[in-house]
Design a protein around this motif. Structure first.
Motif, PDB file in Angstrom:
ATOM      1  N   GLY A  99      38.784  35.247  22.004  1.00 11.58           N
ATOM      2  CA  GLY A  99      38.672  35.122  23.461  1.00 11.58           C
ATOM      3  C   GLY A  99      39.625  36.058  24.186  1.00 11.58           C
ATOM      4  N   HIS A 100      40.445  36.772  23.426  1.00 13.48           N
ATOM      5  CA  HIS A 100      41.360  37.750  24.026  1.00 13.48           C
ATOM      6  C   HIS A 100      40.693  39.121  23.916  1.00 13.48           C
ATOM      7  CE1 HIS A 100      45.349  35.348  23.819  1.00 13.48           C
ATOM      8  NE2 HIS A 100      44.320  34.519  23.862  1.00 13.48           N
ATOM      9  N   GLY A 101      40.238  39.637  25.031  1.00 13.32           N
ATOM     10  CA  GLY A 101      39.545  40.918  24.988  1.00 13.32           C
ATOM     11  C   GLY A 101      39.077  41.317  26.364  1.00 13.32           C
ATOM     12  N   VAL A 102      37.988  42.088  26.381  1.00 14.05           N
ATOM     13  CA  VAL A 102      37.487  42.592  27.655  1.00 14.05           C
ATOM     14  C   VAL A 102      36.616  41.516  28.312  1.00 14.05           C
ATOM     15  CG1 VAL A 102      36.362  44.534  28.793  1.00 14.05           C
ATOM     16  CG2 VAL A 102      37.513  44.882  26.608  1.00 14.05           C
ATOM     17  N   PHE A 103      37.261  40.442  28.650  1.00 11.61           N
ATOM     18  CA  PHE A 103      36.618  39.340  29.363  1.00 11.61           C
ATOM     19  C   PHE A 103      37.404  39.143  30.661  1.00 11.61           C
ATOM     20  CE2 PHE A 103      36.274  38.268  24.772  1.00 11.61           C
ATOM     21  CZ  PHE A 103      34.910  38.498  24.628  1.00 11.61           C
ATOM     22  N   MET A 104      36.672  39.084  31.761  1.00  5.31           N
ATOM     23  CA  MET A 104      37.359  39.022  33.062  1.00  5.31           C
ATOM     24  C   MET A 104      38.317  37.837  33.167  1.00  5.31           C
ATOM     25  SD  MET A 104      36.242  41.696  34.355  1.00  5.31           S
ATOM     26  CE  MET A 104      35.499  42.600  33.018  1.00  5.31           C
ATOM     27  N   ASP A 105      37.905  36.692  32.603  1.00  8.63           N
ATOM     28  CA  ASP A 105      38.762  35.512  32.692  1.00  8.63           C
ATOM     29  C   ASP A 105      40.092  35.753  31.970  1.00  8.63           C
ATOM     30  OD1 ASP A 105      39.259  32.672  33.289  1.00  8.63           O
ATOM     31  OD2 ASP A 105      39.195  32.458  31.107  1.00  8.63           O
ATOM     32  N   PHE A 106      40.019  36.372  30.805  1.00  4.62           N
ATOM     33  CA  PHE A 106      41.241  36.686  30.057  1.00  4.62           C
ATOM     34  C   PHE A 106      42.095  37.708  30.814  1.00  4.62           C
ATOM     35  CE2 PHE A 106      43.316  39.693  27.119  1.00  4.62           C
ATOM     36  CZ  PHE A 106      44.287  38.852  26.613  1.00  4.62           C
ATOM     37  N   LEU A 107      41.441  38.778  31.304  1.00  2.00           N
ATOM     38  CA  LEU A 107      42.185  39.819  32.027  1.00  2.00           C
ATOM     39  C   LEU A 107      42.821  39.247  33.295  1.00  2.00           C
ATOM     40  CD1 LEU A 107      39.675  42.788  31.620  1.00  2.00           C
ATOM     41  CD2 LEU A 107      41.779  42.381  30.332  1.00  2.00           C
ATOM     42  N   HIS A 108      42.135  38.276  33.886  1.00  2.57           N
ATOM     43  CA  HIS A 108      42.699  37.608  35.072  1.00  2.57           C
ATOM     44  C   HIS A 108      43.915  36.763  34.674  1.00  2.57           C
ATOM     45  CE1 HIS A 108      43.014  35.520  38.822  1.00  2.57           C
ATOM     46  NE2 HIS A 108      42.727  34.365  38.282  1.00  2.57           N
ATOM     47  N   ARG A 109      43.803  36.054  33.539  1.00  3.38           N
ATOM     48  CA  ARG A 109      44.919  35.195  33.101  1.00  3.38           C
ATOM     49  C   ARG A 109      46.166  36.009  32.785  1.00  3.38           C
ATOM     50  NH1 ARG A 109      43.792  32.518  28.363  1.00  3.38           N
ATOM     51  NH2 ARG A 109      41.643  33.185  28.164  1.00  3.38           N
ATOM     52  N   ILE A 110      45.989  37.226  32.275  1.00  2.00           N
ATOM     53  CA  ILE A 110      47.177  38.048  31.994  1.00  2.00           C
ATOM     54  C   ILE A 110      47.516  38.961  33.187  1.00  2.00           C
ATOM     55  CG2 ILE A 110      46.868  37.963  29.482  1.00  2.00           C
ATOM     56  CD1 ILE A 110      45.793  40.853  29.626  1.00  2.00           C
ATOM     57  N   LYS A 111      46.914  38.626  34.313  1.00  5.32           N
ATOM     58  CA  LYS A 111      47.248  39.265  35.593  1.00  5.32           C
ATOM     59  C   LYS A 111      46.934  40.761  35.652  1.00  5.32           C
ATOM     60  CE  LYS A 111      50.978  35.946  36.626  1.00  5.32           C
ATOM     61  NZ  LYS A 111      50.103  34.842  36.508  1.00  5.32           N
ATOM     62  N   LYS A 112      45.863  41.147  34.968  1.00 10.32           N
ATOM     63  CA  LYS A 112      45.435  42.557  35.027  1.00 10.32           C
ATOM     64  C   LYS A 112      44.422  42.788  36.139  1.00 10.32           C
ATOM     65  CE  LYS A 112      47.524  44.282  31.311  1.00 10.32           C
ATOM     66  NZ  LYS A 112      48.616  45.251  31.471  1.00 10.32           N
ATOM     67  N   ILE A 113      43.689  41.738  36.473  1.00  8.43           N
ATOM     68  CA  ILE A 113      42.706  41.858  37.551  1.00  8.43           C
ATOM     69  C   ILE A 113      42.805  40.616  38.449  1.00  8.43           C
ATOM     70  CG2 ILE A 113      41.079  43.328  36.295  1.00  8.43           C
ATOM     71  CD1 ILE A 113      39.437  40.825  35.692  1.00  8.43           C
ATOM     72  N   PRO A 114      42.359  40.718  39.689  1.00  5.33           N
ATOM     73  CA  PRO A 114      42.541  39.602  40.631  1.00  5.33           C
ATOM     74  C   PRO A 114      41.552  38.457  40.480  1.00  5.33           C
ATOM     75  CG  PRO A 114      41.549  41.475  41.740  1.00  5.33           C
ATOM     76  CD  PRO A 114      41.853  41.926  40.345  1.00  5.33           C
TER      77      PRO A 114
END
Ligand SMILES: [Zn+2]
Length: 175
Positions: A99-114
């Motif tokens: 589940g750690h990858g190019v998934f918006m929810d993950f990227l959002h959780r690590i504060k990469k996207i809003p």
């Protein structure tokens, strides 16, 4: 070492990456060595017995882990997964399994996207959504469905241990 074996993101939990990579946790491997060291005689039967005990302990730890619920939802049985003869993990498969990858929810959780929602249907965009729900990937999903019969986490993992489903996931996760 486990991160390298399965090309995982470094944010993955230790217990999940060890299962995905198929590496027995060091403390359990050390216990197994110690128990073998004190045996009067070591043969294949004794080694197999000890290894089964190690798998049992690993399974108990995996079952009670409070982390990586997604990976545990996919991989129930540690021994079945790690002793499979087919289905090497790679960058793409590991993204799905962790589940750690190019998934918006993950990227959002690590504060990469809003925003962690799907750009195609506005649902939460995680590995589960990508593989099982999002209409954007219906074509790839249909191809997979015709191969596995019924698309669930159980049937998918069973299929992964027998044949490759990499093409579908690579198409999805590359985008
Ligand atoms: Zn979607």
């Amino acid at each position: 070492m486990a991160l390298r074996i399965c090309s995982a993101y470094c944010t993955i939990s230790t217990d999940a990456v060890l299962v995905i990579a198929g590496l027995i946790p060091l403390h359990l491997a050390a216990e197994e060595k110690l128990e073998l060291y004190v045996k009067a005689e070591i043969n294949d039967e004794v080694k197999n017995y000890q290894r089964r005990g190690t798998y049992q302990k690993w399974q108990e730890e995996w079952d009670t882990s409070d982390k990586r619920r997604w990976t545990r939802k996919l991989i129930h049985n540690v021994e079945d997964w790690t002793s499979r003869k087919h289905g090497d993990v790679d960058y793409y498969i590991t993204q799905f399994l962790s589940g750690h990858g190019v998934f918006m929810d993950f990227l959002h959780r690590i504060k990469k996207i809003p925003n962690g929602n799907c750009m195609y249907c506005d649902e939460i965009y995680d590995a589960e959504h990508t593989l099982f729900c999002c209409p954007r990937w219906e074509r790839g999903r249909s191809a997979l469905l015709s191969d596995v019969g019924m698309l669930t986490s159980d049937t998918l993992i069973m299929k992964m241990t027998k044949t490759s489903v990499g093409a579908f996931m690579k198409e999805d996760l590359d985008r």
